[in-house]
Design a protein around this motif. Sequence first.
Motif, PDB file in Angstrom:
ATOM      1  N   LYS A 272       0.795  -1.370   0.285  1.00  0.00           N
ATOM      2  CA  LYS A 272      -0.060  -0.025  -0.231  1.00  0.00           C
ATOM      3  C   LYS A 272       0.984   1.524   0.280  1.00  0.00           C
ATOM      4  O   LYS A 272       0.211   2.386  -0.424  1.00  0.00           O
ATOM      5  CB  LYS A 272      -0.803  -0.208   0.968  1.00  0.00           C
TER       6      LYS A 272
ATOM      7  N   SER B  47     -11.887   4.418   2.120  1.00  0.00           N
ATOM      8  CA  SER B  47     -11.627   3.599   2.090  1.00  0.00           C
ATOM      9  C   SER B  47     -12.023   3.008   3.583  1.00  0.00           C
ATOM     10  O   SER B  47     -12.425   1.882   3.347  1.00  0.00           O
ATOM     11  CB  SER B  47      -9.437   3.449   2.414  1.00  0.00           C
TER      12      SER B  47
ATOM     13  N   ARG C 142      -4.875   2.056   5.105  1.00  0.00           N
ATOM     14  CA  ARG C 142      -4.388   3.140   3.743  1.00  0.00           C
ATOM     15  C   ARG C 142      -3.463   4.508   4.987  1.00  0.00           C
ATOM     16  O   ARG C 142      -2.373   5.111   3.993  1.00  0.00           O
ATOM     17  CB  ARG C 142      -5.965   4.257   3.853  1.00  0.00           C
TER      18      ARG C 142
END
Length: 236
Positions: free
Chosen positions: A176, A195, A213
Amino acid sequence: MTSATNEKRNGAVVLVSGGMDSATAAFEAKHRSHDLYFLHTSYGQQTETKELDCAHQLAERMDVADFLHIETDHLARIGASSLTDDSIDVNEVDLDSDEIPSSYVPFRNSNLLSMAVSYAEANDCEAVYIGAHSEDYSGYPDCRPEFFDAFQQVIDVGTKPETSIELVAPFVDWSKTDIAERGLELDVPYEVTWSCYRDEAPACGTCDACAYRLKAFQEAGVEDPIEYKERPSYSD
């Protein structure tokens, strides 16, 4: 072959959820000179209104060739996921867990990719993009590289002989953090992405999606531009 046909064959369908991974995949497809066809699905997820709004905002900023929104309630009716079933709690984050999380929607990507391939074939597009990546496939079986390899075979066998559609998962081996760093290079407007699995505003900060995230932005050294109830530190 005419120039108009060439332009059309440069099209790519992008599965755009409204999240940061799919937004970055869209910008990656644009960077690779594709004309963009956005496909967004609402399937009963808890944050579907917010996700649709983000997808529309992203489409407006990217001047897409087409935007297709499909409402499908069958995944919610099937259930067995905390994203679609109110009786199942969205788990608190456990970054070290090897278990398939409650947020897994059974065989979701096959459903979404089937619609995307139909959309691509109908518009003579040459590719379908999906933003899945390595931290997804550690928990979600339909995000694994071998799944996408197998689905490519389904596309090749199941479309017209003259059809050629490449399934592109550009970040499948990335973390990520890698995606966030690439998105920052491409000027992805992360302020219009979402998200969180639980809430439409502000993001909770403690579900799996929020944690990965936030960790990505923290490791990239940039503050995530969306609002959170909590901003725990997840970076090492």
